[in-house]
Design an enzyme around this catalytic site. Structure first.
Site, PDB file in Angstrom:
ATOM      1  N   ARG A  89       0.791  -1.247   0.000  1.00  0.00           N
ATOM      2  CA  ARG A  89       0.000   0.000   0.000  1.00  0.00           C
ATOM      3  C   ARG A  89       0.818   1.290   0.000  1.00  0.00           C
ATOM      4  O   ARG A  89       0.250   2.369   0.227  1.00  0.00           O
ATOM      5  CB  ARG A  89      -0.951   0.024   1.195  1.00  0.00           C
ATOM      6  N   ASP A 132      -2.399 -12.556  -1.624  1.00  0.00           N
ATOM      7  CA  ASP A 132      -3.115 -11.351  -2.052  1.00  0.00           C
ATOM      8  C   ASP A 132      -3.418 -10.476  -0.837  1.00  0.00           C
ATOM      9  O   ASP A 132      -4.520  -9.936  -0.684  1.00  0.00           O
ATOM     10  CB  ASP A 132      -4.388 -11.680  -2.818  1.00  0.00           C
TER      11      ASP A 132
END
Length: 444
Positions: A64, A305
């Site tokens: 992120r 993921d």
């Protein structure tokens, strides 16, 4: 003389377990020797009765950063990885901005410097501007990512010709192209049909037929262009069937995730937003087909993921289920969920190493230094005690997501130590010392 000698453990590689002692010097495995063989070391660790595994390599994670650090950042995400036995994280390029140019990739490398607790390999995205590819190749990302549905227009390759055209840009390049299978036409038409915003409408927008079609398109485009590809997380019976028929037609590999091996669409009723991601969870029949494929050796890699969101984002009220931010954490629980599959009798410990260490390391260009316990490899290792059990709980999660969909589960083994290049970085589920991770690039 070794710097460190680990004695008494059963070494588990992808080709099987073996009683061996392991000597470490200068961050590398210097020797793997018969148990009890005479050797000198500055530090001797007694791991009698324990298992010694290579550090895991997670081939699909979203840390992120940059731009989305309220969800996760390099420090928090790699902290979670270290506690989960993941010593190498391969970070996806869908941050803000997406990692589409050499300048953006270089900036991202610089951001990670001194802040990562495990090694990180960066992945770049293929944009419509194919002239950016040579500059990216110069920086040796571990892979390039190509998207066929559900992404911004600048990164969308929705047809066979578009996919094949992008792949041709890599002619002669020693790299790997990750492809997320989907069908933009099905996605668009289903959204137009289903305006109710229900879970059923979300499932209808991304049906198994879209996944199977996307797999066929990816493999056949790779066959036409002679490109090496990796198909991102499949999770349907139709997808498995398409993959099984076509996988030998090109240089291909495929992954799935722990959540797809355990949860079905029925679990949305109890976990809701916490399990919402893409591809959506399927029927119990699809889960069983995927588990059978894993047990039969048809799946090459299991990756997480890892895609955390801030708790407030998941807890907010949305007009449609499809609007809930997609993704969930997974780095901290990868080893435990794989050990749960061992407990279930679906796979063995060497399979865990094959799926989560050796195969991803080799496929993503790190196979000469990661994924094995062998002389010359990085001394990234896990000590696992099979005599103890361990539990998974929300309270122990260090990701900024602050939860795990596997809360309350128990596994018949405990991770007691994690080593990164010979340095113990985790002991009894606590970080030891400062961040010591490095950016790793694709081997030439």
């Amino acid at each position: 003389m070794f710097e460190t000698l680990i004695r008494g453990a059963t070494v588990v590689n992808a080709d099987g377990p073996d009683r061996r002692d392991v000597g470490i010097t200068d961050g590398k495995i210097a020797a793997v020797i018969p148990p009890g063989e005479r050797a000198e070391a500055k530090t001797v660790l007694d791991a009698s009765g324990s298992l010694l595994l290579p550090g895991l390599v997670d081939a699909h994670a979203h840390l992120r950063e940059p731009g989305l650090t309220h969800k996760e950042d390099f420090s928090s995400g790699t902290h979670a990885a270290a506690l989960g036995g993941v010593t190498t994280v391969l970070d996806m390029p869908t941050d803000e901005p997406w990692t589409a140019s050499a300048g953006q990739l270089a900036d991202k490398m610089a951001m990670a410097d001194g802040r990562i607790h495990v090694d990180v390999g960066l992945q770049a995205v293929i944009s419509r501007d194919l002239s950016l590819i040579p500059g990216l190749l110069d920086l040796a990302p571990v892979s390039f990512e190509l998207f066929t549905a559900d992404v911004p227009e600048d990164f969308l390759f929705p047809t066979f010709d578009a996919v094949a055209g992008a792949l041709r840009s890599f002619a002669g390049a020693d790299t790997l192209i990750g492809i997320s299978p989907g069908d933009q036409s099905m996605l668009t038409s289903s959204i137009e049909r289903n305006l109710g915003g229900t879970i059923a409408a979300f499932l209808d927008s991304r049906p198994p037929q879209a996944e199977a079609g996307g797999i066929r398109r990816a493999v056949l485009a790779a066959a036409r262009t002679g490109t090496r590809i990796h198909v991102r997380q499949i999770n349907s019976e139709l997808g498995v069937e398409a993959w099984s028929r076509l996988r030998d037609r090109a240089d291909t590999s495929v992954e799935t995730t722990p959540q797809n091996l355990f949860f079905s669409a029925d679990d949305y009723e109890t976990q809701g937003a916490r399990l919402k991601g893409s591809p959506p969870l399927r029927s119990r029949q699809d889960v069983e087909a995927l588990r059978a494929a894993l047990g039969a050796g048809l799946i090459d890699i299991v990756a997480t993921d890892h895609a955390p969101h801030a708790p407030a984002e998941k807890a907010a009220s949305y007009a449609a289920f499809a609007d809930i931010p997609g993704g969930m954490p997974g780095l901290q629980t990868l080893l435990q969920t794989m050990l749960k599959l061992v407990d279930d009798g679906l796979i063995t410990l060497p399979d865990v190493v094959r799926l989560c260490a050796r195969n991803p390391a080799e496929r993503f260009g790190l196979g000469r230094r990661k994924g094995r316990i062998a002389a010359g490899y990085d001394a990234d290792m896990l000590i696992v005690d099979p005599r103890q059990s361990s539990s998974i709980s929300n309270a122990e999660q260090v990701s900024r997501a602050a939860y795990t969909p596997f809360d309350g589960w128990t596994v018949k083994a405990r991770l007691t130590s994690v080593f990164l290049r010979g340095h113990e970085i985790v002991r009894n589920q606590k970080l030891v010392g400062p961040a010591q991770g490095k950016i790793v690039t694709r081997e030439s």
